[in-house]
Design an enzyme around this catalytic site. Structure first.
Site, short mmCIF file in Angstrom:
data_model
loop_
_atom_site.label_atom_id
_atom_site.label_comp_id
_atom_site.label_asym_id
_atom_site.label_seq_id
_atom_site.Cartn_x
_atom_site.Cartn_y
_atom_site.Cartn_z
N CYS A 279 -51.52 35.62 -17.58
CA CYS A 279 -52.37 34.43 -17.56
C CYS A 279 -52.18 33.78 -16.19
O CYS A 279 -51.05 33.64 -15.72
CB CYS A 279 -51.93 33.45 -18.65
SG CYS A 279 -52.75 31.84 -18.49
N GLY B 242 -35.91 22.48 -19.98
CA GLY B 242 -36.18 21.19 -20.61
C GLY B 242 -35.00 20.27 -20.48
O GLY B 242 -33.90 20.63 -20.90
N CYS C 62 -47.33 34.23 -18.96
CA CYS C 62 -47.51 33.14 -17.99
C CYS C 62 -46.95 33.58 -16.63
O CYS C 62 -45.74 33.77 -16.49
CB CYS C 62 -46.78 31.90 -18.48
SG CYS C 62 -46.68 30.61 -17.24
N CYS D 186 -52.93 23.45 -17.86
CA CYS D 186 -52.41 24.53 -18.71
C CYS D 186 -52.52 24.09 -20.16
O CYS D 186 -52.18 22.96 -20.49
CB CYS D 186 -50.95 24.80 -18.36
SG CYS D 186 -50.16 25.95 -19.49
N CYS E 274 -40.10 24.64 -22.70
CA CYS E 274 -38.95 24.32 -23.53
C CYS E 274 -38.09 25.57 -23.62
O CYS E 274 -38.53 26.67 -23.32
CB CYS E 274 -39.39 23.94 -24.94
SG CYS E 274 -40.38 22.44 -24.98
N ASN F 272 -41.29 26.88 -28.35
CA ASN F 272 -41.64 26.82 -26.93
C ASN F 272 -43.09 27.24 -26.81
O ASN F 272 -43.45 28.34 -27.22
CB ASN F 272 -40.73 27.77 -26.13
CG ASN F 272 -41.12 27.90 -24.67
OD1 ASN F 272 -40.83 28.90 -24.04
ND2 ASN F 272 -41.78 26.91 -24.12
N GLY F 273 -43.92 26.37 -26.24
CA GLY F 273 -45.35 26.68 -26.09
C GLY F 273 -46.18 25.50 -26.56
O GLY F 273 -45.64 24.41 -26.81
N TYR G 84 -41.89 30.37 -10.90
CA TYR G 84 -41.05 29.18 -10.82
C TYR G 84 -40.16 28.90 -12.04
O TYR G 84 -38.99 28.57 -11.89
CB TYR G 84 -41.95 27.96 -10.55
CG TYR G 84 -41.29 26.64 -10.79
CD1 TYR G 84 -40.27 26.18 -9.97
CD2 TYR G 84 -41.68 25.82 -11.86
CE1 TYR G 84 -39.65 24.96 -10.19
CE2 TYR G 84 -41.06 24.61 -12.09
CZ TYR G 84 -40.05 24.18 -11.26
OH TYR G 84 -39.44 22.99 -11.49
N CYS H 297 -54.26 28.38 -14.60
CA CYS H 297 -54.11 27.11 -13.85
C CYS H 297 -54.50 27.29 -12.38
O CYS H 297 -54.68 26.31 -11.67
CB CYS H 297 -52.70 26.56 -13.99
SG CYS H 297 -51.42 27.76 -13.69
S1 SF4 Z 1 -52.28 28.21 -17.35
FE1 SF4 Z 1 -50.73 28.55 -15.72
S2 SF4 Z 1 -48.83 27.61 -16.47
FE2 SF4 Z 1 -50.24 27.82 -18.23
S3 SF4 Z 1 -49.69 29.80 -19.18
FE3 SF4 Z 1 -51.36 30.21 -17.76
S4 SF4 Z 1 -50.31 30.73 -15.82
FE4 SF4 Z 1 -48.80 29.74 -17.13
#
Ligand code: SF4
Length: 495
Positions: free
Chosen positions: A472, A40, A262, A418, A14, A122-123, A268, A475
């Site tokens: 992170c 979004g 992230c 995610c 978002c 957002n989140g 992307y 995914c």
């Molecule tokens: S799981 Fe993937 S999409 Fe979600 S915050 Fe971590 S890196 Fe980003």
């Protein structure tokens, strides 16, 4: 049948925007949301604060389903309805709660013991279901199925006598990913979770302060970037800040927490013209392309140049990095525009049935045949989710008679959900899971002559300037930086 073409990329981020102290707060928020439209596209809204006839603060709102230009089609509302010098806004994909529910469109507002309050988020809160159940047991009545609403309830139920302290108290109870902007009767407040999953930046425009998801929103209104909201920080803007120029800042969590941005924001989600997590997205995306070329090059098969193309628009910068590095490696190659993307799809009429499903990709993309015919073609893309769109795209390119097609992906195979604000399809729908991450087999399914992804280590190497350990990448690996309840997502959707 009128359908929206199936999204071929992960969705559900978002965009948030807040401004304090501007004569044109709602209009600037509108422009800000316009710049954040990529974050979004399902719905959006703006809430402003003005002083009413009785001298008391009044909140005014307007929201709806659709793009910013559709929801705010009637420009008179900026003059007549969304009045006041303070505003917050939100662009939405649904992360929790029904995407169809108009009630779930943010910003959310409440009027409670200490006044008015509005929030845009957002989140995704990973403990929203637990908090919600507790509050419902205590008699709370929820208006929406969104995780964000629990924040308002926590604040409204606080026995503290100061709104900022109430917000701080509420934030200490929530877990997961949040970049928030909140508006009270006399303040704009922003908060970012201790891991810094999602971006949040501070800017200034003619004395007014702005807090938003990405710096591209500043550029559209010629605002100046000041700094990012730090992970674990609460920022408060009020009249005093306008006078002194000193932003009020509070730390809400341990500053020694590891940062876990992230990585997908760089791959992307964010716009390449934005500055987030301490770096330009464009630079990071180019680096991803370079590392992809270094580790997964495509060599000349004949005396003709290798043709590198992107899947527009999200892979353009990555393809640029890939081609530059490939040339450095001594490969005779050229970056070309081999795919033309239509930007005017909206909701398009498509007949049901297999043949007509293919038209979905054709409506969106067409090939520049003269560029591809008889050539060794490298397609650079940022990610593959289900693989259905990529497969149709490869077929489209194959119809242009290239010598061979090589697909290069600037992320690792997506294998896990995610829990921090991004929506991937179910595990069963992910191509990497269906093929057990067997890349050659995925390549055969997609119809390419070769397929290569970045490994997790290569991905982290590409973003290492922002700190290899600061990301992170769950995914791609299943290694979640926080505790997550694997049933969480399913449950929250069933609310
Ligand atoms: S799981 Fe993937 S999409 Fe979600 S915050 Fe971590 S890196 Fe980003």
């Amino acid at each position: 049948m009128e359908i929206t073409l199936q999204r071929e990329k992960p969705t559900c981020n978002c965009g948030v925007f807040g401004i304090y102290g501007s004569e044109h707060a709602s209009l600037e928020t509108y422009y800000g949301l316009h710049a954040l439209q990529h974050r979004g596209q399902e719905a959006c809204g703006i809430v402003t604060r003005s002083i009413g006839t009785k001298g008391k603060p009044v909140f005014y709102g307007h929201k709806g389903e659709g793009l910013v230009t559709e929801v705010f089609e009637d420009h008179d509302i900026f003059q007549n309805k969304l009045i006041g010098k303070v505003a917050i806004g939100h662009n939405r994909y649904s992360t929790t709660g029904s995407a169809q529910s108009v009630k779930n469109i943010q910003p959310f507002t409440v009027n409670y013991r200490l006044g008015n309050l509005a929030v845009a988020h957002n989140g995704t809160l990973t403990n929203a279901k637990i908090i919600r159940d507790e509050l419902v047991n205590e008699g709370a009545i929820f208006q929406t199925t969104s995780d964000t609403e629990v924040i308002l309830h926590l604040i409204a139920r606080s026995r503290l006598e100061n709104q900022v302290e109430q917000i701080m108290e509420a934030i200490q109870k929530i877990d997961g990913a949040f970049s928030l902007v909140l508006m009270t009767d006399d303040k704009l407040v922003a908060a970012r979770d201790q891991y810094g999953f999602r971006p949040l930046v501070i800017g200034k425009l003619n004395g007014a302060y702005i807090i938003t998801s990405e710096t591209c929103a500043f550029d559209l209104i010629s605002a100046e970037f000041i700094r990012e909201v730090e992970p674990g920080e609460i920022v408060v803007i009020d009249d005093e800040v306008l006078k002194t120029g000193e932003i009020k800042s509070y730390q809400i969590s341990d500053t020694t927490s590891p940062q876990k941005h992230c990585i997908f924001e760089y791959i992307y989600f964010s716009r390449p013209d934005s500055f987030i997590f301490g770096h330009n997205v464009d630079k990071m995306r180019r680096r991803l392309g370079k590392i992809l070329a270094r580790n997964h090059p495509v060599y000349n098969e004949d005396e003709k140049k290798v043709i590198v193309i992107s899947v527009p628009d999200s892979s353009n910068t990555t393809a640029l990095g890939y081609q530059t590095e490939l040339e450095k490696l001594g490969v005779n190659c050229r970056l070309e525009i081999g795919l033309i993307r239509s930007h005017y799809i909206g909701r398009t009429f498509i007949q049901p049935g297999q043949t007509n499903r293919e038209i979905g990709v054709k409506i969106k993309f067409n090939t520049v045949k003269g560029v591809l015919e008889g050539r060794t073609v490298v397609i650079v893309d940022d990610s593959i989710v289900r693989g259905t769109t990529s497969r149709q795209l490869v077929k489209l390119i194959r119809d242009a008679n290239p010598k061979s097609i090589h697909l290069r992906i600037s992320s690792s195979p997506i294998t896990h959900p995610c829990f921090y604000g991004m929506d991937f399809p179910s595990k069963e729908e992910l191509i990497a899971n269906n093929f057990n991450s067997n890349i050659p087999e995925m390549g055969k399914y997609l119809g390419v002559d070769s397929l290569e992804y970045l490994t997790v280590d290569e991905m982290l190497e590409a973003v290492s300037e922002a700190g290899k350990d600061n990301f992170c990448y769950a995914c791609f690996s299943g290694k979640y930086p926080t505790e997550v309840d694997l049933d969480f997502k399913k449950e929250i959707y069933e609310l």
